[in-house]
Enzyme design. Structure first.
Site, PDB file in Angstrom:
ATOM      1  N   LYS A  59       0.810  -1.220   0.000  1.00  0.00           N
ATOM      2  CA  LYS A  59       0.000   0.000   0.000  1.00  0.00           C
ATOM      3  C   LYS A  59       0.845   1.273   0.000  1.00  0.00           C
ATOM      4  O   LYS A  59       0.388   2.328  -0.446  1.00  0.00           O
ATOM      5  CB  LYS A  59      -0.921   0.007   1.218  1.00  0.00           C
ATOM      6  CG  LYS A  59      -2.031  -1.034   1.191  1.00  0.00           C
ATOM      7  CD  LYS A  59      -3.191  -0.589   0.341  1.00  0.00           C
ATOM      8  CE  LYS A  59      -4.407  -1.489   0.521  1.00  0.00           C
ATOM      9  NZ  LYS A  59      -5.559  -1.016  -0.260  1.00  0.00           N
ATOM     10  N   SER A 314       1.451  -9.739  -0.278  1.00  0.00           N
ATOM     11  CA  SER A 314       1.062  -8.329  -0.288  1.00  0.00           C
ATOM     12  C   SER A 314       1.327  -7.591   1.013  1.00  0.00           C
ATOM     13  O   SER A 314       1.454  -6.363   1.015  1.00  0.00           O
ATOM     14  CB  SER A 314      -0.410  -8.194  -0.666  1.00  0.00           C
ATOM     15  OG  SER A 314      -1.215  -8.964   0.213  1.00  0.00           O
TER      16      SER A 314
END
Length: 329
Positions: A59, A314
């Site tokens: 992110k 991720s």
């Protein structure tokens, strides 16, 4: 590949621009391999370790691109978002690097470790109820009071372009890959990854991985339109959002398939990451490995030719207390 500039929120040019903008702030995360896991999977796997990114997740790429894209006058008023997870921390960190305030609306049921990250990176926490209505209404109030800029967690062209920088690195680090498996939730990550990867190598396959208890993307793909769910039920707290109007067209047109896995498969994949790779991942981060090991993937002859598979790990922000409690049950 047709001109993506007119039809989609990002393209290879915007993703390359993002890479130039953020590369001095982000980590070029490593790609790891394990012969032991290859033997279990029956194919070569390449793990792109975004769990080692600043803020502990991919992110940071999108947040950094969004914040450093803002004109000075706009940035000075700060940024605001509503998020229960990694986007909140990433935006706080990126804002601190630019020296601007970050107002983070967080639901009271957010994982403690992720709230702690927001505070650690200097974000100003504003509490909301767990409902999306509460989150959005409080974020709107903060916008009105501060004049700050809203940075959406995934439905934002700058975010999508930032996330796409993963593909630029990955295809340079492991040019032999023929498939990339990506977690899917709101779709910002997979949109950026798919647009960049398929622009560079149109033959590459992009597969999404999604938990059964939050399988709105799989349902959307099957229906040909955005489907939302009345509720979600999965341990993968980072994969509970629904597709947006900017991410859905990319998922519709560039994602080759969506593999749905049970939470039990997620837990087993996390264990392999810990025990063999020696990498700490959160449930959302392990879902790509869960997908490639799933019976639905193994038994689908369409994917027999997927021999060099990249998996995006991720994120690695998990509540170790909750994990310990789950083991003790």
């Amino acid at each position: 590949m047709e001109d993506t500039k007119k039809k989609y929120a990002a393209d290879l040019s915007s993703i390359r621009d993002a890479h130039s903008r953020i590369s001095s702030f982000t980590h070029k995360t490593p790609v790891m391999c394990s012969e032991s896991i290859n033997a279990i999977a029956g194919r070569r796997l390449f793990f792109k370790c975004e769990c080692f990114q600043k803020g502990g997740a991919f992110k940071f790429r999108g947040a950094c691109n969004a914040i450093f894209s803002l004109p000075d006058a706009q940035a000075a008023k700060g940024v605001v978002t509503h998020s229960s997870g990694n986007h909140a921390a990433a935006l706080s960190l990126a804002a601190s690097l630019r020296g601007v305030p970050a107002y983070i609306v967080i639901p009271r049921n957010a994982p403690k470790c992720k709230v702690d990250n927001v505070v650690r990176y200097g974000g100003k926490v504003i509490w909301s109820d767990a409902t999306m209505q509460s989150r959005e209404s409080i974020a709107t109030k903060v916008l009105q009071e501060t004049g700050a800029v809203l940075i959406h967690p995934f439905n934002d062209a700058r975010i999508i372009s930032g996330q796409g920088t993963i593909s630029l690195e990955l295809l340079e680090q492991a040019p032999e890959i023929d498939t990339i498996i990506v977690p899917i939730s709101g779709g910002g990550l997979i949109s950026g990854v798919a647009l960049a990867a398929k622009s560079i190598n149109p033959a590459i396959r992009i597969l999404a991985a999604e938990p059964k208890g939050a399988n709105d993307a799989a349902q959307s793909k099957a229906a040909g339109r955005i489907i939302t769910l009345p509720e979600t039920n999965t341990i993968a707290d980072g994969l509970r959002a629904f597709l947006g109007d900017l991410t859905w067209p990319v998922v519709r047109d560039f994602v080759d398939d969506i593999i749905v896995v049970d939470d039990s498969e997620l837990i087993e994949a996390m264990k392999l990451c810990y025990e063999i790779l020696k990498v700490a991942v959160e449930p959302s981060g392990a879902i790509g490995l869960a997908a490639v090991l799933s019976e639905s993937f193994r038994s689908n002859t369409t994917w027999n030719s997927c021999t060099n598979v990249a998996i995006i790990l991720s994120g690695g922000n998990l509540d170790l207390g909750a994990l310990w409690n789950s083991y003790m049950k």
